[in-house]
Design an enzyme around this catalytic site. Structure first.
Site, PDB file in Angstrom:
ATOM      1  N   HIS A 566      75.366  94.500 113.412  1.00 26.34           N
ATOM      2  CA  HIS A 566      74.087  94.144 114.026  1.00 26.34           C
ATOM      3  C   HIS A 566      73.819  92.643 113.934  1.00 26.34           C
ATOM      4  O   HIS A 566      73.544  91.975 114.937  1.00 26.34           O
ATOM      5  CB  HIS A 566      72.966  94.929 113.333  1.00 26.34           C
ATOM      6  CG  HIS A 566      71.601  94.647 113.859  1.00 26.34           C
ATOM      7  ND1 HIS A 566      70.936  95.526 114.682  1.00 26.34           N
ATOM      8  CD2 HIS A 566      70.761  93.598 113.684  1.00 26.34           C
ATOM      9  CE1 HIS A 566      69.757  95.017 115.002  1.00 26.34           C
ATOM     10  NE2 HIS A 566      69.621  93.853 114.400  1.00 26.34           N
ATOM     11  N   GLU A 567      73.900  92.109 112.727  1.00 31.06           N
ATOM     12  CA  GLU A 567      73.597  90.685 112.551  1.00 31.06           C
ATOM     13  C   GLU A 567      74.616  89.812 113.272  1.00 31.06           C
ATOM     14  O   GLU A 567      74.283  88.746 113.785  1.00 31.06           O
ATOM     15  CB  GLU A 567      73.542  90.340 111.062  1.00 31.06           C
ATOM     16  CG  GLU A 567      72.478  91.079 110.268  1.00 31.06           C
ATOM     17  CD  GLU A 567      71.089  90.939 110.856  1.00 31.06           C
ATOM     18  OE1 GLU A 567      70.802  89.951 111.558  1.00 31.06           O
ATOM     19  OE2 GLU A 567      70.269  91.853 110.627  1.00 31.06           O
ATOM     20  N   GLY A 702      56.150  87.371 108.680  1.00 29.75           N
ATOM     21  CA  GLY A 702      57.116  86.969 109.689  1.00 29.75           C
ATOM     22  C   GLY A 702      56.468  86.872 111.048  1.00 29.75           C
ATOM     23  O   GLY A 702      55.278  86.608 111.167  1.00 29.75           O
TER      24      GLY A 702
END
Length: 786
Positions: A566-567, A702
């Site tokens: 994913h990253e 965030g």
């Protein structure tokens, strides 16, 4: 009816709203929110937030340790083209003349205040000079504007990154000192009327129609951002707006610090092995290793003592495997009440954040903050709520069935709690049920997924799909910890395209939880040095995987493998961009709810047989993962899908409710709202003392405020994108390469320089369809029959 509802929801999403691609499985299959904030830097203004993605904890690296190399002074060149010099500050590494690879190993907290203040003074002068000599043209406006933004973004990015991976009281103090100066400058830049007017002049000029699409996107985005940042407010209202922004910045930072400190605060030392019966060897080894780091020098995995913490690699195995129900309850309660009491209580911070965001929205002429958030997205508040409700309805019966199945299974196993399952039982019995249904034990699979082999397989896949080579480049750039690896991405001819850092391991004493990708520098024509046509992009990937224990390499669960893929998908979009305009290169300038497509797309390859088998080999014997185990992994992909969907809908719904309807000091508290939403999204009611909101860093620490809903949207786009490869045949190597090249030239190359829906159509040849998502979730056949 359940599956028909799913079809109508996705169809509604595709037809009623310009599609967005930003969903991400921020929820692990364990059903716990363990990410720290959000994912990426997605805006081009200085207000952009570094978001952290994908809460699946990951990583421990069996990479060889790499000592911090001395920085090569000959390689370092100035990152700014400002005419000002800083000769008196040359000894400060944050003000060195580096181009792409910051001197991470040399930056100390004592450098932060003088460097940031010196930099801001310089940029203030550069901004004043730009305003005095403005011309509404690309070279006279946008290029010098980008240089100012970039110079600050890189230096502040270094400081912010170190706070995330190398936190300390001194660093916090230093950042606290300069944060007001930083916010003041970014407001000064965002609210510059001369610059705003110049962008409008470009937009209204006769040459507008001749500008490239990417340039038009930049101009339009800057105009919209300036308005949202208060440029049109009159003096008194602008002053109030700026005070709000300063306070929100401080509150957001404090929120994250409290979560980190509360997570670190909980430590449970166990000396009787019976108390941790059921924990797998990997968890016992980590617990003993943690105990050693806390002063219990003789701790071993076999004999203890063992230290349990709330850090994900410690917390999750307890929830999944500890037979001691009392221990599970204690750890669970500690987890869901983090940062909710004493000096670390985030409750008043949340109330103040929500109050200030509502005030900010009113100043800008909006009814609530959710409308402000949606102004830079593709949805509206109504459409987002409609989507969530239809998904909730579609998921509810499946989640009820999940719970009944779990109760029946626990009853068959003679569990005393079978008729009264609570939150600390769900993951334990889910794991037992999954093992029973599919004969898969995540912990028993760990030996087949060693970090070095997983990374080798990931890089091999990238070469196959995108015709790139990824090579170790340790020593070329300094790193902040000896665990960090550095890589160079090269094209088929061996020329560098990009670089990235990889920090795999959990370090709970100094490193924020979760996993994320962010940029170090972006690709840019304007910021190129030494006659090069562009500056190459540099990224970092950060995870929180269990570190190696003893002589064993880092051994991963399958979920951790998915997180790495994913990253890396995010990193690929940043690194393989072909946009030369820095303000929309890579992940910059992409609509918030469109940025998860590449990351979720890469996850699909974890279920591709050849890819999985290339990385699934026993670290000690070399034995390949048995074919029947692979087939069971594929079959288990949709296990408890209804329950997991509801939990994510809860997070999304609470987020929207708090940012669209909640009134601080009104008849309901934030916990009342969460409880009310929980009754509709949780088969088992929330605990009265559940304070999950106090650690919901995505929306309070965030950039996901009023944006958490967007996670579900990316599942449509990513599944449909992957289906293009299925259509040509996953075993057809030639067709896969051709499709991979098309994906690279569109999804990965175009960045924020083109509208996301148009980029998708460029790749797929049509608008998105929900068919692939329904099929991947096991719903298509039932939906068709309905």
């Amino acid at each position: 009816m359940k599956n028909l509802a799913v079809v109508s929801v996705v169809t509604m999403m595709l037809i009623s709203i310009p599609i967005r691609a930003s969903s991400q499985k921020t929820l692990s299959t364990l059903g716990f929110e363990i990410a720290s904030s959000a994912i990426l830097t997605r805006r081009t203004s200085l207000h952009s937030s570094s978001l952290k993605s994908y809460p699946c904890p990951l990583w421990s690296s069996s990479f060889p340790l790499c000592l911090n190399p001395p920085r090569n002074r000959r390689r370092q060149r100035h990152i700014s083209s400002s005419s000002s010099t800083m000769s008196s500050d040359q000894t400060n590494p944050l003000l060195e003349h580096f181009s792409a690879f910051p001197p991470f190993d040399a930056v100390l907290p004592s450098h932060v205040v003088p460097a940031v203040r010196s930099l801001l003074n310089q940029l203030e002068a550069d901004l004043a000079q730009l305003e005095n000599s403005l011309e509404p043209s690309w070279p006279k406006l946008v290029e010098p504007y980008e240089k100012i933004i970039d110079r600050f973004h890189v230096v502040w990015g270094i400081v912010n990154h170190l706070k995330a991976v190398k936190d300390s009281p001194d660093l916090r103090t230093a950042i606290d000192q300069v944060q007001p100066d930083k916010v003041k400058f970014q407001l000064r830049l965002d609210q510059s009327k001369p610059i705003f007017n110049a962008f409008n002049s470009i937009r209204n000029s006769s040459s507008w129609s001749t500008l490239p699409i990417a340039c038009k996107r930049i101009v339009e985005a800057q105009i919209k951002e300036a308005v949202l940042n208060g440029v049109a407010l009159h003096d008194d209202k602008r002053e109030e707006f700026n005070k709000i922004e300063q306070e929100l910045e401080k509150l957001s930072q404090k929120f994250g610090e409290n979560v980190l400190d509360a997570t670190k605060k909980f430590e449970k030392l166990i000396t009787d092995k019976k108390e941790i019966d059921g924990l797998p060897p990997s968890a016992l080894g980590l617990a003993a290793q943690t105990a050693v780091s806390k002063g219990h020098a003789n701790a071993t995995a076999e004999d203890g003592p063992w230290m349990i913490t709330l850090d994900a690699p410690s917390f999750l195995p307890v929830m999944q495997h500890a037979r001691n129900r009392t221990l599970r309850e204690e750890v669970y309660r500690a987890y869901v009440t983090r940062a909710s009491s004493g000096d670390l209580d985030n409750t008043p911070i949340i109330d103040q954040i929500l109050k200030l965001k509502l005030q900010k929205a009113k100043l800008l002429g909006y009814n609530n903050y959710a409308e402000v958030s949606m102004a830079t997205k593709m949805a509206t508040v109504d459409k987002a709520e409609e989507l969530l409700e239809k998904l909730r309805s579609a998921s509810w019966n499946a989640a009820v069935q999940d719970m009944e199945e779990l109760k029946t299974f626990a009853l068959e196993k003679g569990a005393d709690e079978a008729n009264n399952l609570s939150h600390w039982d769900i993951n334990f019995w889910s794991e037992r049920l999954r093992e029973s249904k599919y004969d898969i034990n995540e912990e028993e699979l760990r030996p087949f997924f060693s970090l070095p082999l997983v990374m080798d397989g990931l890089f091999t896949l990238a070469k196959k799909l995108f015709n790139i080579n990824i090579e170790p480049a340790d020593g070329l750039a300094s790193v902040w910890n000896t665990d960090v690896k550095f890589y160079c991405v090269k094209d088929s001819l061996g020329s560098p395209l990009a670089y990235f850092y990889f920090d795999p391991y959990s370090r709970p004493s100094e490193k924020r939880g979760g996993a994320w990708m962010d940029e170090v520098v972006s690709r840019s024509r304007v910021m190129a040095c030494d006659g090069a046509p562009v500056r190459l992009p540099v990224a970092h990937m950060v995870c929180n995987q269990s570190p190696p224990v003893g002589s064993k390499p880092s051994l991963m669960t399958f979920r951790e493998v998915e997180t790495v893929f994913h990253e890396f998908g995010h990193a690929l979009q940043h690194m393989l961009t072909k946009q030369n305009e820095g303000l929309v290169a890579g992940i910059r300038g992409i609509e918030w709810d469109a940025v998860e497509l590449p990351s979720q797309f890469m996850e699909n390859w974890c279920y591709h047989r050849d890819t999985l088998m290339s990385i699934a080999k026993h670290y000690d014997t070399g034995e390949c993962l048995p074919e029947e185990v692979y087939l069971k992994l594929v079959k288990a992909r949709t296990f408890r899908a209804g329950s997991l969907s509801l939990r994510q809908i809860r997070f999304s719904s609470v987020d929207l409710e708090l940012h669209s309807k909640y009134i601080s000091g009104g008849s309901e508290t934030i916990y009342d709202v969460d409880s009310r939403v929980g009754k509709l999204t949780q088969v088992i009611p929330l605990l009265p003392e559940d304070r999950f909101l106090c650690s919901f860093s995505h929306i309070f620490g965030g950039g996901y405020a009023a944006g958490y809903y967007s996670y579900k949207w990316a599942e449509v786009l990513s599944a449909d994108a992957f289906s293009a490869f299925e259509d040509v045949g996953l075993e057809n190597e030639g067709a896969i390469k051709e499709t991979g090249n098309r994906f690279r030239e569109t999804i990965l190359a175009l960045g924020g320089g083109k509208a996301p829906l148009e980029v998708f159509v460029d790749f797929r040849g049509r608008e998105p369809s929900p068919e692939a998502l329904l099929r991947h979730n096991g719903l298509l056949e039932i939906s068709a029959s309905v």
